[in-house]
Design a protein around this motif. Sequence first.
Motif, PDB file in Angstrom:
ATOM      1  N   ALA A 152     -10.023  47.293  84.017  1.00 41.75           N
ATOM      2  CA  ALA A 152     -10.286  48.246  85.109  1.00 41.75           C
ATOM      3  C   ALA A 152      -9.194  48.144  86.157  1.00 41.75           C
ATOM      4  O   ALA A 152      -8.737  49.164  86.705  1.00 41.75           O
ATOM      5  CB  ALA A 152     -11.655  47.959  85.722  1.00 41.75           C
TER       6      ALA A 152
ATOM      7  N   ASP B  87      -5.927  49.506  84.720  1.00 39.55           N
ATOM      8  CA  ASP B  87      -6.103  50.958  84.626  1.00 39.55           C
ATOM      9  C   ASP B  87      -5.828  51.599  85.991  1.00 39.55           C
ATOM     10  O   ASP B  87      -5.093  52.580  86.092  1.00 39.55           O
ATOM     11  CB  ASP B  87      -7.537  51.255  84.159  1.00 39.55           C
ATOM     12  CG  ASP B  87      -7.811  52.749  84.117  1.00 39.55           C
ATOM     13  OD1 ASP B  87      -7.100  53.450  83.381  1.00 39.55           O
ATOM     14  OD2 ASP B  87      -8.725  53.213  84.838  1.00 39.55           O
ATOM     15  N   ASN B  88      -6.362  51.005  87.035  1.00 39.12           N
ATOM     16  CA  ASN B  88      -6.126  51.530  88.394  1.00 39.12           C
ATOM     17  C   ASN B  88      -4.654  51.466  88.751  1.00 39.12           C
ATOM     18  O   ASN B  88      -4.100  52.414  89.307  1.00 39.12           O
ATOM     19  CB  ASN B  88      -6.922  50.722  89.426  1.00 39.12           C
ATOM     20  CG  ASN B  88      -8.367  51.147  89.487  1.00 39.12           C
ATOM     21  OD1 ASN B  88      -8.740  52.142  88.857  1.00 39.12           O
ATOM     22  ND2 ASN B  88      -9.182  50.407  90.221  1.00 39.12           N
TER      23      ASN B  88
ATOM     24  N   HIS C  93      -3.343  55.056  89.636  1.00 33.85           N
ATOM     25  CA  HIS C  93      -3.204  55.465  91.034  1.00 33.85           C
ATOM     26  C   HIS C  93      -1.810  55.172  91.600  1.00 33.85           C
ATOM     27  O   HIS C  93      -1.669  55.033  92.817  1.00 33.85           O
ATOM     28  CB  HIS C  93      -4.295  54.793  91.875  1.00 33.85           C
ATOM     29  CG  HIS C  93      -5.690  55.073  91.385  1.00 33.85           C
ATOM     30  ND1 HIS C  93      -6.217  56.336  91.345  1.00 33.85           N
ATOM     31  CD2 HIS C  93      -6.636  54.264  90.867  1.00 33.85           C
ATOM     32  CE1 HIS C  93      -7.441  56.293  90.840  1.00 33.85           C
ATOM     33  NE2 HIS C  93      -7.720  55.029  90.531  1.00 33.85           N
TER      34      HIS C  93
ATOM     35  N   GLY D 215     -15.017  51.993  88.591  1.00 39.75           N
ATOM     36  CA  GLY D 215     -14.258  50.845  88.045  1.00 39.75           C
ATOM     37  C   GLY D 215     -14.355  49.603  88.912  1.00 39.75           C
ATOM     38  O   GLY D 215     -14.779  48.543  88.446  1.00 39.75           O
TER      39      GLY D 215
END
Length: 472
Positions: free
Chosen positions: A361, A364-365, A369, A424
């Motif tokens: 998570a 992934d961020n 982002h 997340g």
Amino acid sequence: MNRLRIRGTRTRLVLALLLVVAGSLGIVYLVVVTSLQTELVNAKLDQLEADAETVVRAYQNEIGSEQELAETAAVLVQARVVVYSILQDELFIFGDSNTTSSLDVARDPTAQRAIRTRTIERGTVVRSGREFAEVAVPLEDSGVVILLSGSLADPLSSLNLIERRLLIAGVIGLLFAVVVGYGAASFHARRIRRLERAAERIAGGRFDEPVVDTGNDELGDLADAFERMRGRLEKLDRARSEFIANASHELRTPLFSLGGFLELMADEDVDDATRREFVETMREQVDRLAKLATDLLDLSRLDAGRMRVEHEPVDLAEVARVVAAEFSARAERKQHTVEVDVQGAPVSRADELRVLQVVRALLDNALTHTPPGTTVTLRAWADREHAYLEVQDDGPGIAPEHAAHVFDRFYRGDGTIASGSGLGLAIARELVQMMSGEVVLESQPGRTLIRVVLGAAPTSVEAPAPDAAVFT
Ligand SMILES: Nc1ncnc2c1ncn2[C@@H]1O[C@H](COP(=O)(O)OP(=O)(O)OP(=O)(O)O)[C@@H](O)[C@H]1O
Ligand SMILES: [Mg+2]
């Protein structure tokens, strides 16, 4: 039914109060009136006994006949004087200061006792409904018994007055007890009923009205506990409604998008290239739905307390490498560089699958982002007590006003790409907390760092933190 029970409590309270008041009055009566009566009677008997000596002396000085003696002595000692002669253990009246009739003292019990015991006798008798104190003195030489009988009406009259006053005070006290008891019980019953109504309101799912009771006693404490419960239930209820609204909204967006593409594809005119593009977008939406479904399931497990986590040794260096490898293709596509920096042999006490989920998570961020070309670093190290794994990127950072909320469920920062549902970090933090660890966020423009702190396993090998790791 409940009303009856409260009324029952009220009646019981009043009865208990009545019993206490009546009991106390009874004890006061017994102690005061009875002992006072004994004292008054004894004082009268003592006085008669002293007077009897005077009468005996006068008798022995032989002043006139027995009748004359009885009458003169009676005036002197202010009591009835009777002189009996003893003939074969029977009493015969020789003289009696009461000249009207002597029948009432003919078989006087005190005088009769005196001939039996041959000693001075004292006692009380009731004649024609009136009480008398009596002293009988036997004079064996002369074969005579002298009886002094004094009325107890005078000394006992003050006692009767006290008795009457006590009775009146008792009745007033009992009435007062009933009024006070009933008032106090009603007051408490009203408070209990108010609490009962509040409990029923809360049980019925109405949390808007606060539970108020200003009393400084156990009922007041109970009301405070009710109010705390109401506040907490209200918050939970609000959170539940918000959760349902957010989850429905998150589900609706990809479903609508899928529906739209399906309609477009049903159109015969779509060429192959466009159709492939549509299928690709639809797959993304299905992936998004699948991820959302998994996240919602995790959240419901966390809320229901059904999420089980292990506390086993987990090699954080291995976790960092595995997750970095998993994301390498995606990173390459967006021209991100993913670096892994491990010091020593950091081993945490945690659940391997859950740690992998958390780090996924975070990575992934860091890839989602941040703009293309960013470098993302996964660092792992340990000290004596803790094992650390952090994900750092050199993206735009998280503004302080968002930083306070990024761990909230469904929270998404401004301008964030629409694909995420804002779950997340919320799930990551709850999972880490379940593994007795914590998640720390440090962010500034140009750098975001999220550090997972877990307990170190015994096999963990300490090593200084990598250079870039910043402690707060
Ligand atoms: N590395 C990061 N850089 C900048 N902003 C970030 C970073 N990580 C998280 N954020 C911000 O925090 C918000 C919450 O993150 P979170 O992972 O909880 O949700 P999401 O990524 O939007 O959705 P999901 O993870 O459920 O797909 C994000 O929407 C984003 O605005
Ligand atoms: Mg995310």
